[in-house]
Design a protein around this motif. Structure first.
Motif, PDB file in Angstrom:
ATOM      1  N   TYR B  11      68.309  65.399  58.812  1.00 36.98           N
ATOM      2  CA  TYR B  11      67.048  63.997  59.763  1.00 36.98           C
ATOM      3  C   TYR B  11      66.576  64.612  60.421  1.00 36.98           C
ATOM      4  O   TYR B  11      66.100  66.264  60.803  1.00 36.98           O
ATOM      5  CB  TYR B  11      68.060  62.632  60.449  1.00 36.98           C
ATOM      6  CG  TYR B  11      68.552  61.520  59.505  1.00 36.98           C
ATOM      7  CD1 TYR B  11      67.670  60.902  58.765  1.00 36.98           C
ATOM      8  CD2 TYR B  11      70.101  62.124  59.524  1.00 36.98           C
ATOM      9  CE1 TYR B  11      68.394  60.030  58.326  1.00 36.98           C
ATOM     10  CE2 TYR B  11      70.303  60.604  58.543  1.00 36.98           C
ATOM     11  CZ  TYR B  11      69.945  59.338  58.161  1.00 36.98           C
ATOM     12  OH  TYR B  11      70.050  58.291  57.621  1.00 36.98           O
ATOM     13  N   ASN B  13      65.022  65.380  63.099  1.00 31.23           N
ATOM     14  CA  ASN B  13      65.713  66.023  64.539  1.00 31.23           C
ATOM     15  C   ASN B  13      66.355  67.468  64.305  1.00 31.23           C
ATOM     16  O   ASN B  13      67.415  67.429  64.904  1.00 31.23           O
ATOM     17  CB  ASN B  13      66.317  64.610  65.082  1.00 31.23           C
ATOM     18  CG  ASN B  13      67.752  64.496  64.584  1.00 31.23           C
ATOM     19  OD1 ASN B  13      68.626  64.770  63.503  1.00 31.23           O
ATOM     20  ND2 ASN B  13      67.729  63.207  65.635  1.00 31.23           N
ATOM     21  N   ALA B  17      73.292  64.888  57.713  1.00 34.20           N
ATOM     22  CA  ALA B  17      74.146  63.419  57.834  1.00 34.20           C
ATOM     23  C   ALA B  17      74.824  63.900  56.146  1.00 34.20           C
ATOM     24  O   ALA B  17      75.858  63.188  56.085  1.00 34.20           O
ATOM     25  CB  ALA B  17      73.207  62.085  57.831  1.00 34.20           C
ATOM     26  N   GLY B  38      79.147  57.420  62.043  1.00 39.92           N
ATOM     27  CA  GLY B  38      78.612  58.780  61.631  1.00 39.92           C
ATOM     28  C   GLY B  38      78.730  59.701  60.953  1.00 39.92           C
ATOM     29  O   GLY B  38      78.292  60.905  60.934  1.00 39.92           O
ATOM     30  N   ALA B  39      79.640  59.257  59.815  1.00 39.91           N
ATOM     31  CA  ALA B  39      80.231  59.811  58.810  1.00 39.91           C
ATOM     32  C   ALA B  39      79.193  59.961  58.207  1.00 39.91           C
ATOM     33  O   ALA B  39      79.431  61.198  56.772  1.00 39.91           O
ATOM     34  CB  ALA B  39      81.381  58.818  58.288  1.00 39.91           C
ATOM     35  N   GLY B  40      78.453  59.006  57.572  1.00 39.81           N
ATOM     36  CA  GLY B  40      77.288  59.133  56.650  1.00 39.81           C
ATOM     37  C   GLY B  40      77.056  58.772  55.674  1.00 39.81           C
ATOM     38  O   GLY B  40      76.341  58.469  54.803  1.00 39.81           O
ATOM     39  N   LYS B  41      78.148  58.048  55.620  1.00 38.38           N
ATOM     40  CA  LYS B  41      78.490  56.225  55.003  1.00 38.38           C
ATOM     41  C   LYS B  41      76.998  55.205  55.112  1.00 38.38           C
ATOM     42  O   LYS B  41      76.307  55.441  53.646  1.00 38.38           O
ATOM     43  CB  LYS B  41      78.872  54.845  55.182  1.00 38.38           C
ATOM     44  CG  LYS B  41      80.994  55.730  55.543  1.00 38.38           C
ATOM     45  CD  LYS B  41      81.318  54.407  55.555  1.00 38.38           C
ATOM     46  CE  LYS B  41      80.604  53.611  57.190  1.00 38.38           C
ATOM     47  NZ  LYS B  41      81.285  54.538  58.477  1.00 38.38           N
ATOM     48  N   THR B  42      76.252  55.363  55.767  1.00 40.35           N
ATOM     49  CA  THR B  42      75.014  54.173  55.620  1.00 40.35           C
ATOM     50  C   THR B  42      73.722  55.342  55.409  1.00 40.35           C
ATOM     51  O   THR B  42      72.775  54.971  54.695  1.00 40.35           O
ATOM     52  CB  THR B  42      73.722  54.072  57.143  1.00 40.35           C
ATOM     53  OG1 THR B  42      75.488  52.807  57.694  1.00 40.35           O
ATOM     54  CG2 THR B  42      72.809  53.641  57.166  1.00 40.35           C
ATOM     55  N   THR B  43      73.793  56.218  55.115  1.00 32.89           N
ATOM     56  CA  THR B  43      72.822  57.587  54.627  1.00 32.89           C
ATOM     57  C   THR B  43      73.413  58.159  53.323  1.00 32.89           C
ATOM     58  O   THR B  43      71.581  57.686  52.537  1.00 32.89           O
ATOM     59  CB  THR B  43      73.586  59.014  55.234  1.00 32.89           C
ATOM     60  OG1 THR B  43      73.038  58.683  56.580  1.00 32.89           O
ATOM     61  CG2 THR B  43      71.903  59.861  55.364  1.00 32.89           C
TER      62      THR B  43
END
Ligand SMILES: Nc1ncnc2c1ncn2[C@@H]1O[C@H](COP(=O)(O)OP(=O)(O)O)[C@@H](O)[C@H]1O
Ligand SMILES: [Mg+2]
Lengths: 297, 228
Positions: B11, B13, B17, B38-43
């Motif tokens: 990202y 920032n 991810a 926060g693991a990265g699933k949505t990403t």
């Protein structure tokens, strides 16, 4: 795109306009003020140009000749003066003609001039009355004629002309400045109204992107909203100025008959198009600002 | 059908991810994407529907190189997938029917097809009797079913569901997942990100576990936790 789709876009645009009623009203209001002012300035300008062409046509250079010039010198001067390219026509007025004219102007008091008719007694000079194609060239031409030998003095309505040109110029600059400032605020307000629509419809926009609506499908309702705001904003000044001007022309005709205003139909041919196009232009400009900044499609 | 080749997503920032990830999903599969918050699933899901571009690597979906899609091609690419989210994403001012029909209207489906397809979808999710209701008059489970009906109404090849049961109680969650299974049985590939342990353990489908941007487990008929 299909007709049904366009009907949908237009319906969406109008829904938003009503939903953001106050903001829409403010945008339309500023467009109205802007275009009303622009229209008024255009009317003023047209009429100043119209009136000044009347005044200008009366303005000419008068060149008084030296005392005792003879016929052939006059002919030579005539050739030289008409030889300048600015000159439309030059008329020789002999001192006898001038005296006659003066007497005619004095009317009943004309008898006072009796006794001046003799060659020796006539106090007036021979002169050329010179007309130019373009009134703006008068001062320069006057200077050139003054240089010719046989010319003793040159007269022209310099102050009247200069003042007229200056006033028109200042008025136009002030008007343009005003209109630019107002145009910017109109664009800004429209952009803000559209921003509000983007905000109230953000859920819909998100879903549209999610299910694969094309970018233009998402954009069109906003573009149309801006366009309609601009169009509504131009209708009022067009109608207002049309009827207002018509009334003014009638009033002036009746009360100040020697002041000739431009006829309504003639003025509005151009005014109508200009105001409509500018209104729509402001609307589209406003919405495109907003789309680029907030819609991000 | 879906392939990640050395995909890294960082990202703006600086947060990484997804780290050099490889992944392959076949047509018709049902996959759970699990891992803590926060693991990265949505990403991963966002990369799949081209909401995000990877920093490095290649992503292939339905034979297209997602990275190379032109901006104006993205909407047409998305028409191949149905998206379902935790927060339903419904239009509060429209009834059930209109919410589902909206997805077809905005991609300019002919009018005569819209009604047929909307009613089929609503029948499948069991909301045929509530077409006139507003979302606010329905339970969370029913709202998620509207959203599912909308996701399948254009008959997509892939369903991407990001924690679709995150806001639902356990029984309702099971209903939703069962509906996803039905959709899957009809040939649609389903990828569901979740950290709902009970559901994953009960269904025994393929499980891909993500941790800190890396795939730490890829197991057929897996459970939520690694079992020896
Ligand atoms: N828009 C973003 N900007 C910066 N960092 C993000 C953004 N979205 C997610 N992240 C970070 O990326 C990591 C993975 O997030 P995400 O894919 O949302 O995880 P999950 O869905 O598994 O909870 C997290 O560390 C998160 O903080
Ligand atoms: Mg997530």
């Amino acid at each position: 795109m299909r007709l049904r789709t366009w009907a949908y876009f237009i319906a969406e645009a109008f829904k938003s306009i009503f939903r953001n009623g106050w903001m829409s009203l403010a945008s339309v209001g500023v467009v109205i003020i802007t275009l009303f002012l622009l229209g008024s300035f255009m009317l003023l300008n047209y009429n100043i140009a119209f009136l000044s062409s009347d005044i200008k046509s009366q303005i000419e250079v008068v060149a008084f000749l030296d005392e005792g010039v003879n016929r052939s010198q006059v002919d030579q001067l005539y050739l030289k003066i008409t030889g300048f390219e600015e000159v439309e026509e030059a008329v020789f007025v002999s001192r006898e003609d001038a005296l006659q004219r003066l007497r005619a102007q004095m009317g009943e008091q004309g008898y006072l001039l009796e006794g001046y008719e003799d060659q020796g007694n006539n106090p007036l000079r021979d002169s050329f009355e010179v007309r130019t194609f373009v009134p703006e060239e008068v001062p320069e031409l006057a200077g050139k004629i003054k240089q010719l030998s046989g010319v003793s003095r040159v007269d022209y309505g310099s102050e009247v002309l200069d003042r007229l040109f200056t006033v028109t110029r200042i008025l136009n600059w002030v008007g343009v400045a005003f209109m630019i400032a107002l145009g910017i605020s109109a664009t800004f307000l429209i952009a803000n109204t559209i921003k509000l629509t983007v905000f109230t419809r953000r859920q819909e926009i998100m879903i549209m992107k999610m299910v694969g609506a094309s970018d233009w499908f998402i954009r069109w309702p906003f573009v149309i909203e801006g366009l309609v705001l601009g169009l509504l904003g131009s209708l009022v000044p067009v109608a207002g100025l049309y009827f207002g001007y018509q009334y003014l022309v009638e009033w002036v005709n009746f009360n100040i008959p020697f002041l000739a205003l431009m006829p309504t139909a003639e003025v509005f041919q151009f005014l109508l198009q200009t105001l409509f196009i500018l209104g729509i232009g402001l609307g589209i400009l406003g919405s495109s600002f907003s789309l680029r900044k907030f819609l991000k499609v | 059908m879906i392939e990640f080749i050395s995909v890294t997503k960082r990202y703006p920032n600086g947060a990484e991810a997804l780290k050099n990830t490889n992944l392959c999903i076949e047509k018709g599969e049902f996959v759970f994407l699990v891992g803590s918050s926060g693991a990265g699933k949505t990403t991963i899901l966002k990369l799949l529907y081209r909401e995000l571009l990877p920093t490095r690597g290649t992503i292939k979906v339905l034979g297209r190189d997602v990275v190379k899609l032109k901006k104006r091609e993205i909407p047409f690419f998305r028409r191949n997938m149905g998206l379902v989210f935790q927060d339903f994403r419904l239009l509060a001012d429209r009834n059930v029917y209109e919410n589902v029909a909206f997805a077809l209207r905005v991609i300019e489906t002919p009018t005569r097809e819209i009604e047929k397809r909307v009613m089929e979808s609503l029948e499948l999710v069991g909301l045929k009797g509530k077409v006139k209701s507003k979302p606010s008059e329905l339970s969370g489970g029913e709202q998620q079913r509207i959203s599912l009906a909308r996701a399948i109404v254009n008959q997509p090849a892939i369903i991407l569901a990001d924690e679709p049961t995150g806001n639902l109680d356990p029984d309702t969650s099971i209903d939703i997942v069962n509906l996803l299974r039905v959709v899957n049985l009809r040939g649609t590939t389903v990828i569901m990100a979740t950290h709902d342990q009970e559901i994953v353990d009960r269904l025994r489908k393929r499980v891909i576990e993500v941790e800190d941007g890396e795939i730490v487990r890829d197991q057929l008929k897996g459970g939520y936790r690694h079992e020896a």
